[in-house]
Design a protein around this motif. Sequence first.
Motif, PDB file in Angstrom:
ATOM      1  N   SER A 192      28.653  20.792  27.827  1.00 18.13           N
ATOM      2  CA  SER A 192      28.761  19.644  28.726  1.00 18.13           C
ATOM      3  C   SER A 192      27.506  18.780  28.715  1.00 18.13           C
ATOM      4  N   TYR A 193      26.478  19.219  28.007  1.00 26.52           N
ATOM      5  CA  TYR A 193      25.207  18.499  27.977  1.00 26.52           C
ATOM      6  C   TYR A 193      25.056  17.672  26.711  1.00 26.52           C
ATOM      7  N   ARG A 194      24.651  16.421  26.893  1.00 30.77           N
ATOM      8  CA  ARG A 194      24.123  15.678  25.762  1.00 30.77           C
ATOM      9  C   ARG A 194      22.749  16.265  25.466  1.00 30.77           C
ATOM     10  N   MET A 195      22.458  16.502  24.212  1.00 32.64           N
ATOM     11  CA  MET A 195      21.174  17.062  23.807  1.00 32.64           C
ATOM     12  C   MET A 195      20.409  16.053  22.960  1.00 32.64           C
ATOM     13  N   GLY A 207      28.027  16.063  23.762  1.00 33.75           N
ATOM     14  CA  GLY A 207      28.388  17.437  24.044  1.00 33.75           C
ATOM     15  C   GLY A 207      29.293  18.085  23.012  1.00 33.75           C
ATOM     16  N   ALA A 228      17.972  18.161  27.628  1.00 33.57           N
ATOM     17  CA  ALA A 228      19.391  18.224  27.978  1.00 33.57           C
ATOM     18  C   ALA A 228      19.705  17.229  29.090  1.00 33.57           C
ATOM     19  N   ASN A 229      20.836  16.558  28.934  1.00 31.49           N
ATOM     20  CA  ASN A 229      21.278  15.540  29.880  1.00 31.49           C
ATOM     21  C   ASN A 229      22.715  15.838  30.278  1.00 31.49           C
ATOM     22  N   GLN A 230      22.931  16.059  31.556  1.00 32.17           N
ATOM     23  CA  GLN A 230      24.277  16.374  32.030  1.00 32.17           C
ATOM     24  C   GLN A 230      24.990  15.172  32.618  1.00 32.17           C
ATOM     25  N   TRP A 231      24.258  14.142  33.005  1.00 35.52           N
ATOM     26  CA  TRP A 231      24.839  13.086  33.816  1.00 35.52           C
ATOM     27  C   TRP A 231      24.999  11.750  33.104  1.00 35.52           C
ATOM     28  N   TYR A 262      17.043  12.663  31.059  1.00 31.27           N
ATOM     29  CA  TYR A 262      17.219  14.058  30.665  1.00 31.27           C
ATOM     30  C   TYR A 262      16.678  14.975  31.746  1.00 31.27           C
ATOM     31  N   ASN A 263      17.520  15.936  32.142  1.00 32.33           N
ATOM     32  CA  ASN A 263      17.214  16.774  33.286  1.00 32.33           C
ATOM     33  C   ASN A 263      16.322  17.962  32.940  1.00 32.33           C
ATOM     34  N   TYR A 264      16.486  18.469  31.731  1.00 28.44           N
ATOM     35  CA  TYR A 264      15.801  19.706  31.355  1.00 28.44           C
ATOM     36  C   TYR A 264      15.080  19.512  30.022  1.00 28.44           C
TER      37      TYR A 264
END
Length: 124
Positions: free
Chosen positions: A31-34, A53, A98-101, A111-113
Amino acid sequence: QVQLVESGGGLVQAGGSLRLSCAASGRTFSSYRMAWFRQAPGKEREFVAAISGNGGNLYYADSVKGRFTISRDNAQNTVYLQMNNLKPEDMAVYSCAANQWGGTYYYARNYNYWGQGTQVTVSS
């Protein structure tokens, strides 16, 4: 929460190749764009490549198009960056993110993480 661990950096001569890996924890990796970003000493962090994803959409910085390839294996929770024909200007610390949103793929703030980074050194 997602934890990212990069590996594969090292020293290579100009014209050589390296393959970076980024292993992710968690059960929702697909579910994450990387993405991969890099930062050289004294320079700002810059976007290198991103992948959606499901792996269907790929994005590259102009400076690496035709030389770098981003890919992912969702079964292994891993994203890769194959780097060919490396140049001295590619030398930097490479980090996966990693980007979930959603949001613009080349903005680091989306990117969240982040991983801790891996050093790539290219000798001329």
